[in-house]
Design an enzyme around this catalytic site. Structure first.
Site, PDB file in Angstrom:
ATOM      1  N   ASP A  21      22.382 -56.099 -34.055  1.00 27.23           N
ATOM      2  CA  ASP A  21      23.632 -55.331 -34.036  1.00 27.23           C
ATOM      3  C   ASP A  21      24.828 -56.232 -33.727  1.00 27.23           C
ATOM      4  O   ASP A  21      24.692 -57.271 -33.092  1.00 27.23           O
ATOM      5  CB  ASP A  21      23.528 -54.218 -32.992  1.00 27.23           C
ATOM      6  CG  ASP A  21      24.590 -53.148 -33.181  1.00 27.23           C
ATOM      7  OD1 ASP A  21      25.152 -53.057 -34.295  1.00 27.23           O
ATOM      8  OD2 ASP A  21      24.859 -52.414 -32.219  1.00 27.23           O
ATOM      9  N   GLY A  24      29.652 -56.495 -37.373  1.00 25.89           N
ATOM     10  CA  GLY A  24      31.015 -56.029 -37.638  1.00 25.89           C
ATOM     11  C   GLY A  24      31.978 -56.505 -36.559  1.00 25.89           C
ATOM     12  O   GLY A  24      33.070 -56.995 -36.851  1.00 25.89           O
ATOM     13  N   ARG A  34      34.310 -57.123 -42.270  1.00 28.74           N
ATOM     14  CA  ARG A  34      32.968 -56.857 -41.720  1.00 28.74           C
ATOM     15  C   ARG A  34      31.886 -57.517 -42.549  1.00 28.74           C
ATOM     16  O   ARG A  34      30.859 -57.964 -42.014  1.00 28.74           O
ATOM     17  CB  ARG A  34      32.707 -55.345 -41.686  1.00 28.74           C
ATOM     18  CG  ARG A  34      33.535 -54.568 -40.690  1.00 28.74           C
ATOM     19  CD  ARG A  34      33.240 -53.068 -40.806  1.00 28.74           C
ATOM     20  NE  ARG A  34      31.823 -52.784 -40.602  1.00 28.74           N
ATOM     21  CZ  ARG A  34      31.268 -52.662 -39.401  1.00 28.74           C
ATOM     22  NH1 ARG A  34      31.988 -52.761 -38.309  1.00 28.74           N
ATOM     23  NH2 ARG A  34      29.976 -52.409 -39.284  1.00 28.74           N
ATOM     24  N   THR A  67      17.791 -45.834 -42.026  1.00 28.49           N
ATOM     25  CA  THR A  67      17.929 -44.629 -42.853  1.00 28.49           C
ATOM     26  C   THR A  67      19.280 -43.961 -42.583  1.00 28.49           C
ATOM     27  O   THR A  67      19.756 -43.195 -43.406  1.00 28.49           O
ATOM     28  CB  THR A  67      16.793 -43.630 -42.544  1.00 28.49           C
ATOM     29  OG1 THR A  67      16.694 -43.456 -41.119  1.00 28.49           O
ATOM     30  CG2 THR A  67      15.450 -44.122 -43.057  1.00 28.49           C
ATOM     31  N   ASN A  69      22.106 -45.748 -41.999  1.00 32.85           N
ATOM     32  CA  ASN A  69      23.205 -46.651 -42.371  1.00 32.85           C
ATOM     33  C   ASN A  69      23.771 -46.406 -43.784  1.00 32.85           C
ATOM     34  O   ASN A  69      24.809 -46.973 -44.131  1.00 32.85           O
ATOM     35  CB  ASN A  69      22.765 -48.127 -42.285  1.00 32.85           C
ATOM     36  CG  ASN A  69      22.644 -48.647 -40.860  1.00 32.85           C
ATOM     37  OD1 ASN A  69      21.828 -49.520 -40.570  1.00 32.85           O
ATOM     38  ND2 ASN A  69      23.455 -48.123 -39.949  1.00 32.85           N
ATOM     39  N   TRP A  70      23.131 -45.538 -44.580  1.00 40.48           N
ATOM     40  CA  TRP A  70      23.599 -45.318 -45.963  1.00 40.48           C
ATOM     41  C   TRP A  70      24.964 -44.657 -46.020  1.00 40.48           C
ATOM     42  O   TRP A  70      25.619 -44.685 -47.067  1.00 40.48           O
ATOM     43  CB  TRP A  70      22.575 -44.483 -46.745  1.00 40.48           C
ATOM     44  CG  TRP A  70      21.290 -45.209 -46.963  1.00 40.48           C
ATOM     45  CD1 TRP A  70      20.101 -44.998 -46.316  1.00 40.48           C
ATOM     46  CD2 TRP A  70      21.045 -46.279 -47.894  1.00 40.48           C
ATOM     47  NE1 TRP A  70      19.145 -45.877 -46.766  1.00 40.48           N
ATOM     48  CE2 TRP A  70      19.695 -46.668 -47.743  1.00 40.48           C
ATOM     49  CE3 TRP A  70      21.831 -46.945 -48.832  1.00 40.48           C
ATOM     50  CZ2 TRP A  70      19.124 -47.692 -48.492  1.00 40.48           C
ATOM     51  CZ3 TRP A  70      21.265 -47.975 -49.582  1.00 40.48           C
ATOM     52  CH2 TRP A  70      19.921 -48.327 -49.410  1.00 40.48           C
ATOM     53  N   ARG A 185      18.041 -55.999 -28.311  1.00 42.75           N
ATOM     54  CA  ARG A 185      19.215 -55.448 -29.000  1.00 42.75           C
ATOM     55  C   ARG A 185      20.434 -56.276 -28.609  1.00 42.75           C
ATOM     56  O   ARG A 185      20.710 -56.458 -27.422  1.00 42.75           O
ATOM     57  CB  ARG A 185      19.482 -53.993 -28.676  1.00 42.75           C
ATOM     58  CG  ARG A 185      20.680 -53.494 -29.505  1.00 42.75           C
ATOM     59  CD  ARG A 185      20.915 -52.033 -29.444  1.00 42.75           C
ATOM     60  NE  ARG A 185      21.938 -51.642 -30.400  1.00 42.75           N
ATOM     61  CZ  ARG A 185      21.930 -50.535 -31.106  1.00 42.75           C
ATOM     62  NH1 ARG A 185      20.933 -49.698 -30.988  1.00 42.75           N
ATOM     63  NH2 ARG A 185      22.913 -50.261 -31.944  1.00 42.75           N
ATOM     64  N   ARG A 191      21.087 -48.883 -26.767  1.00 39.02           N
ATOM     65  CA  ARG A 191      20.464 -47.815 -27.560  1.00 39.02           C
ATOM     66  C   ARG A 191      19.323 -48.391 -28.377  1.00 39.02           C
ATOM     67  O   ARG A 191      19.318 -49.568 -28.699  1.00 39.02           O
ATOM     68  CB  ARG A 191      21.455 -47.229 -28.579  1.00 39.02           C
ATOM     69  CG  ARG A 191      22.541 -46.378 -28.036  1.00 39.02           C
ATOM     70  CD  ARG A 191      23.183 -45.575 -29.185  1.00 39.02           C
ATOM     71  NE  ARG A 191      23.924 -46.403 -30.117  1.00 39.02           N
ATOM     72  CZ  ARG A 191      25.140 -46.854 -29.908  1.00 39.02           C
ATOM     73  NH1 ARG A 191      25.765 -46.590 -28.783  1.00 39.02           N
ATOM     74  NH2 ARG A 191      25.746 -47.582 -30.822  1.00 39.02           N
ATOM     75  N   SER A 193      18.397 -46.588 -31.327  1.00 35.12           N
ATOM     76  CA  SER A 193      18.833 -46.253 -32.691  1.00 35.12           C
ATOM     77  C   SER A 193      17.679 -46.059 -33.682  1.00 35.12           C
ATOM     78  O   SER A 193      17.715 -46.567 -34.810  1.00 35.12           O
ATOM     79  CB  SER A 193      19.814 -47.312 -33.210  1.00 35.12           C
ATOM     80  OG  SER A 193      20.965 -47.365 -32.396  1.00 35.12           O
TER      81      SER A 193
END
Ligand code: IPE
Ligand code: IPE
Ligand code: MG
Length: 228
Positions: A21, A24, A34, A67, A69-70, A185, A191, A193
């Site tokens: 993560d 961005g 980004r 799933t 992130n689309w 992470r 999190r 996620s």
């Protein structure tokens, strides 16, 4: 004291799983788009694979695209897709390192699966062309979500007999993947996620403020200290 630097407390090579993560934010801080952060994130993954091999990590699993992130802007999604094509195209490097690559995510033949054909082809080719490697196993989670995986496993299990823990485990996307020893992470978010909820049930967790493009050898070593 650990007797070896190459094995988890259970005696098998360590499984490290990373939620990559902060690409961005890494770019934002540099006034870059980004997409540049994602490009740098992919480069860093290639660097980290090299480091992980020198640390005798047995399994490195990374969250490339979820799933969820689309819903991101179309241009960003397209850029990330291209980077996965590039990542799965790194066959020469993987072979040099004796690394076998795998993929996990919603199976391509399911109606809800979203991985486009050209990425599917790159994935299939990379799996085939690194299949004989005997060193570290690199698993890239793409179009992956733990909820989708568990529902899929439960549906399959229900057709086979009683649905117990062993039945779910047998029907996960990659049943041969060992439990996660340490879940990483980056970028300060505390999190999970929807990543490997089943496989990480007993894992250590390593959170770092560093964004993924800056997750380096020292960071990996700090994470590995939790399991060695
Ligand atoms: C992780 O970086 C890459 C993906 C989720 C594909 P982000 O894109 O989530 O970066 P931040 O969280 O916005 O900084
Ligand atoms: C998790 O990061 C998914 C990947 C790293 C591929 P996100 O940035 O998508 O997670 P949330 O939305 O902040 O929880
Ligand atoms: Mg993020």
């Amino acid at each position: 004291m650990p007797t070896s630097d190459t094995h988890s407390p259970t005696g098998r090579p360590v499984h490290v799983a990373c939620i990559m993560d902060g690409n961005g934010r890494w770019a934002n801080r540099r006034n870059l788009p980004r997409t540049e952060g994602h490009t740098e994130g992919e480069e860093n993954l290639a660097r980290l694979v090299r480091v992980a091999v020198t640390r005798n990590v047995g399994w490195l699993t990374v969250f490339g695209f979820s799933t969820e992130n689309w819903v991101r802007p179309r241009g960003e999604v397209r850029h990330i897709l291209g980077l996965h094509k590039k990542l799965f195209g790194r066959v020469a490097e993987l072979n040099e390192l004796n690394v076998r690559i795998q993929w996990m995510g919603r199976p391509f033949d399911l109606p809800e699966a979203r991985t486009p054909k050209y990425v599917q082809r790159a994935i299939r080719r990379a799996i085939r062309d690194t299949a004989k490697n005997t060193g570290m196993v690199l698993t890239v989670a793409f179009d992956y979500g733990s909820h989708a995986e568990m529902v899929h496993a439960a549906q399959l299990a229900a057709t086979q007999g009683p649905v117990d823990e062993a039945a779910i485990e047998r029907n996960l996307y990659l049943p041969d993947l060992p439990p996660v020893d340490v879940l990483v992470r980056t970028s300060g978010e505390l999190r999970i996620s929807n990543f490997m909820l089943w496989q990480s049930a007993g894992s250590e967790v390593y959170f770092t403020e560093r964004p993924w493009p800056e997750f380096d050898a020292a960071e990996l070593d700090a994470a590995l200290l939790l399991v060695r």
